[in-house]
Design a protein around this motif. Structure first.
Motif, PDB file in Angstrom:
ATOM      1  N   GLN A  54       0.768  -1.268  -0.126  1.00  0.00           N
ATOM      2  CA  GLN A  54      -0.205   0.058   0.069  1.00  0.00           C
ATOM      3  C   GLN A  54       0.964   1.160   0.081  1.00  0.00           C
ATOM      4  O   GLN A  54       0.636   2.246  -0.633  1.00  0.00           O
ATOM      5  CB  GLN A  54      -1.041   0.146   1.199  1.00  0.00           C
ATOM      6  N   ALA A  55       1.858   1.078   0.698  1.00  0.00           N
ATOM      7  CA  ALA A  55       2.991   2.359   0.695  1.00  0.00           C
ATOM      8  C   ALA A  55       3.339   2.325  -0.692  1.00  0.00           C
ATOM      9  O   ALA A  55       3.421   3.805  -1.201  1.00  0.00           O
ATOM     10  CB  ALA A  55       4.017   1.964   1.441  1.00  0.00           C
ATOM     11  N   ARG A  56       3.677   1.447  -1.488  1.00  0.00           N
ATOM     12  CA  ARG A  56       4.147   1.664  -3.046  1.00  0.00           C
ATOM     13  C   ARG A  56       3.018   2.337  -3.682  1.00  0.00           C
ATOM     14  O   ARG A  56       3.292   3.278  -4.374  1.00  0.00           O
ATOM     15  CB  ARG A  56       4.416   0.246  -3.434  1.00  0.00           C
ATOM     16  N   ALA A  57       1.768   1.584  -3.523  1.00  0.00           N
ATOM     17  CA  ALA A  57       0.856   2.224  -4.179  1.00  0.00           C
ATOM     18  C   ALA A  57       0.244   3.626  -3.964  1.00  0.00           C
ATOM     19  O   ALA A  57       0.036   4.361  -4.842  1.00  0.00           O
ATOM     20  CB  ALA A  57      -0.647   1.597  -4.084  1.00  0.00           C
ATOM     21  N   ASN A  58       0.768   4.156  -2.827  1.00  0.00           N
ATOM     22  CA  ASN A  58       0.620   5.421  -2.566  1.00  0.00           C
ATOM     23  C   ASN A  58       1.730   6.119  -2.598  1.00  0.00           C
ATOM     24  O   ASN A  58       1.824   7.545  -2.219  1.00  0.00           O
ATOM     25  CB  ASN A  58       0.213   5.767  -0.896  1.00  0.00           C
ATOM     26  N   ASP A  59       2.788   5.891  -2.979  1.00  0.00           N
ATOM     27  CA  ASP A  59       4.046   6.645  -3.444  1.00  0.00           C
ATOM     28  C   ASP A  59       4.723   7.245  -2.225  1.00  0.00           C
ATOM     29  O   ASP A  59       5.078   8.332  -2.173  1.00  0.00           O
ATOM     30  CB  ASP A  59       3.773   7.521  -4.473  1.00  0.00           C
ATOM     31  N   VAL A  60       4.627   6.664  -1.077  1.00  0.00           N
ATOM     32  CA  VAL A  60       5.589   6.927   0.217  1.00  0.00           C
ATOM     33  C   VAL A  60       6.503   6.028   0.325  1.00  0.00           C
ATOM     34  O   VAL A  60       6.282   4.891   0.191  1.00  0.00           O
ATOM     35  CB  VAL A  60       4.613   7.388   1.282  1.00  0.00           C
ATOM     36  N   ARG A  61       7.389   6.260   1.128  1.00  0.00           N
ATOM     37  CA  ARG A  61       8.604   5.662   1.658  1.00  0.00           C
ATOM     38  C   ARG A  61       8.257   5.178   3.111  1.00  0.00           C
ATOM     39  O   ARG A  61       7.130   5.743   3.493  1.00  0.00           O
ATOM     40  CB  ARG A  61       9.884   5.957   1.370  1.00  0.00           C
ATOM     41  N   LEU A  62       8.817   4.086   3.755  1.00  0.00           N
ATOM     42  CA  LEU A  62       8.349   3.657   5.026  1.00  0.00           C
ATOM     43  C   LEU A  62       9.635   3.785   6.066  1.00  0.00           C
ATOM     44  O   LEU A  62      10.597   3.333   5.587  1.00  0.00           O
ATOM     45  CB  LEU A  62       7.712   2.198   5.086  1.00  0.00           C
ATOM     46  N   VAL A  63       9.343   4.074   7.188  1.00  0.00           N
ATOM     47  CA  VAL A  63      10.482   3.806   8.207  1.00  0.00           C
ATOM     48  C   VAL A  63       9.645   2.990   9.303  1.00  0.00           C
ATOM     49  O   VAL A  63       8.408   3.038   9.571  1.00  0.00           O
ATOM     50  CB  VAL A  63      10.686   5.216   9.055  1.00  0.00           C
ATOM     51  N   LEU A  64      10.183   1.720   9.503  1.00  0.00           N
ATOM     52  CA  LEU A  64       9.369   0.759  10.070  1.00  0.00           C
ATOM     53  C   LEU A  64      10.063   0.691  11.631  1.00  0.00           C
ATOM     54  O   LEU A  64      11.246   0.958  11.757  1.00  0.00           O
ATOM     55  CB  LEU A  64       9.652  -0.673   9.706  1.00  0.00           C
TER      56      LEU A  64
END
Ligand code: DGJ
Length: 549
Positions: A115-125
């Motif tokens: 979903q992050a990819r689909a929303n074009d955002v990167r992630l900090v886990l």
């Protein structure tokens, strides 16, 4: 430094040196899992995060603690987009990842990443492992119910606490095993590095006393301070009390927690060498702990030195700042912006007025800034001083982040190579000044957009309505990049020679497109006669100065 695979280091060298080598997409296509893996670069005491081989500024938002189910993810993205983030910080709870010992469930991790990819955002886990705000509430039930195998910390009063002891060998091993599996999963399933950064544990520190008093901890406390630690901190060799005096308990707690977090980080980094950090419940440096233990031993401002020596596998330690008082906020930023530590603010209040501190943080070289509690799950931390994502907060953060988002990489590039300065409004509208080369930069607050400013401090501001701040980068001797909100910025000669006049030669409003400055319009006349005035909707200016006699 985090260890990386040889292949990844070679790939990073190609990117750094600009030598001929596989492009990021070629490398991914060739199956190189750690192609252009994100990393932190340091130079002349400054830092930047590199993602996809390019400078990257984290304009982040952290979701509420319980936002880790596929069912509630839709309540994240709309708010995140309104605010204008490029990175989402999201917890990965151990209890969800390994509900039974040895059985791992990656469904949520996979949903979050896709979903992050689909929303074009990167992630900090955020690895919510065995340590979360001094408690063990994110450890799986099989850990929490077995205090013999996974011993708890004991308070000064001898009472068992909600936190796990950092001296529990089996606990650290179990936490490591789970974290390692998470990192292996990222290596196998995220070659494009949607996940750019990892937080290891969350706000470690003890609240029931200055340190752990369990039998294993008591034993260790009677021992000697590790030679390397004493030497690095210029302390005498000896016991904790001999070396650290009144700070012995807290320093011991910091060493024990840092050692544990570092071991967990190293195990994960061996699977995938993403940059890793851990966060501090940051206390008021002007009023230390007010006599009570405040997340004692966490990477708070007073324990950074112990953490830096003891946890070399962390790229940096960082402050969660919930005290929106400019003097305190600025002091905390100064503690963490060290040549050996990148400044990043993984959590701050989501109240609209706190958004203005982004200018101050970026001016001090921050590589990221993230309000906490950003989603539409309707949770509010208001009694602690920070409210739900009400419209005003979304707008205040959104105005600033949406300006910065398209130029995030440009800003990270510019801030790494050029002097920067940020100012923030206090409730007395105190004017702030710095000098850059031959120019004095002044930021005024509470001034109208047209006409002379009020006398310094004469117009008090409503503390709940504060929005003012400014951000300046010196691009060359007489050229500046300037932005801000609800403020007036003045640039004048710091020390004019007799008869010398400093002037704005040109004030261009615009932005960066593909790394090149694009002018939208030239400001002049009313828009410059009273200096550079910013309202609630920030814009970006490229300002050229000159002087005549
Ligand atoms: C700081 C913690 O790190 C967060 O996870 C959260 O608990 C906030 N405090 C309070 O809401």
């Amino acid at each position: 430094m985090i260890k990386r695979t040889t292949k990844a280091i070679i790939a990073a060298m190609f990117v750094t040196a600009g030598l001929a080598g596989p492009t990021v997409s070629q490398a991914i296509a060739q199956g190189e899992p750690n192609a252009a893996i994100p990393r932190i670069e340091a130079k002349n005491g400054k830092h930047r995060l590199i993602v996809d081989g390019k400078p990257f500024l984290i304009l982040g938002a952290q979701v509420n603690n319980s936002t880790y189910s596929t069912a509630v993810l839709p309540q994240v993205w709309s708010v995140a987009h309104d605010i204008g983030i490029n990175t989402l910080e999201a917890p990965i709870p151990w209890e969800q990842l390994e509900p039974e010992e040895g059985r791992f469930d990656f469904d949520y991790v996979d949903a979050l990443i896709s979903q992050a990819r689909a929303n074009d955002v990167r992630l900090v886990l955020l690895w919510f492992g065995g340590w979360k705000n001094g408690g063990a509430t994110y450890a799986p039930a099989w850990v929490r119910t077995d205090t013999r195998r996974f011993p708890r910390q004991v308070g000064r009063d001898g009472v068992i606490t909600r936190g796990l002891s950092p001296f529990g060998r089996a606990t650290i091993d179990a936490d490591k095993r789970a974290f390692l599996r998470l990192m292996r999963h990222l290596r196998e399933t995220d070659p494009q590095n949607t996940v750019i950064l990892i937080q290891v544990e969350n706000e470690t520190g003890t609240w029931n006393g200055p340190r752990d008093y369990s039998p294993a901890a008591e034993n260790a406390f009677k021992g000697q301070v590790p030679v390397a630690l004493a030497r690095a901190l210029h302390k005498p060799q000896g016991t904790w009390t001999e070396a650290f005096g009144v700070d012995a308990d807290r320093s011991f707690a910091a060493w024990a927690l840092a050692r544990m977090v570092d071991e967990v980080a190293a195990a994960g980094a061996a699977e995938k060498g993403l940059p890793m950090y851990t966060n501090a419940a940051a206390s008021n440096p002007f009023n230390p702990a007010q006599g009570a233990p405040f997340a004692s031993g966490g990477p708070d401002w007073n324990s950074i030195d112990v953490w830096k020596v003891t946890a070399p596998n962390l790229s940096f330690v960082s402050p969660d700042i919930y005290i929106p008082v400019p003097a305190i906020y600025g002091k905390l930023l100064d503690y963490y912006a060290r040549p050996d530590n990148a400044l990043m603010i993984p959590e701050t209040s989501n109240e609209g007025q706190v958004s203005r501190f982004v200018w101050l943080a970026l001016g001090k070289g921050a590589i990221g800034f993230s309000p906490f509690g950003v989603d539409a799950t309707q949770h509010a931390n208001f009694p602690k001083g920070y409210g739900s994502m009400i419209l005003g907060a979304t707008q205040a953060y959104g105005a600033k982040f949406n300006l910065l988002k398209p130029i995030a990489s440009d800003w990270a590039r510019i801030a790494f190579d050029h002097p920067t300065w940020g100012a923030v409004q206090d409730d007395k509208n105190t004017t702030q000044t710095t000098t850059m080369g031959r120019w004095r930069i002044t930021t005024w607050f509470g001034a109208p957009e047209y006409g002379p400013p009020p006398k310094d401090g004469s117009a008090m501001a409503d503390p709940k309505q504060l929005d003012g701040g400014s951000l300046v980068a010196q691009l060359s001797a007489d050229e500046f990049l300037v932005t801000g909100s609800s403020s007036r910025v003045q640039i004048e000669l710091a020390a004019p020679r007799k008869g010398e006049l400093g002037e704005y030669l040109s004030v261009e409003e615009g932005t960066f497109v593909n790394g090149a400055w694009m002018t939208r319009r030239t400001r002049n006349g009313d828009q410059v006669d009273w200096n550079l005035n910013f309202g609630e909707s920030p814009f970006l200016l490229r300002v050229r100065m000159h002087s005549v006699r």
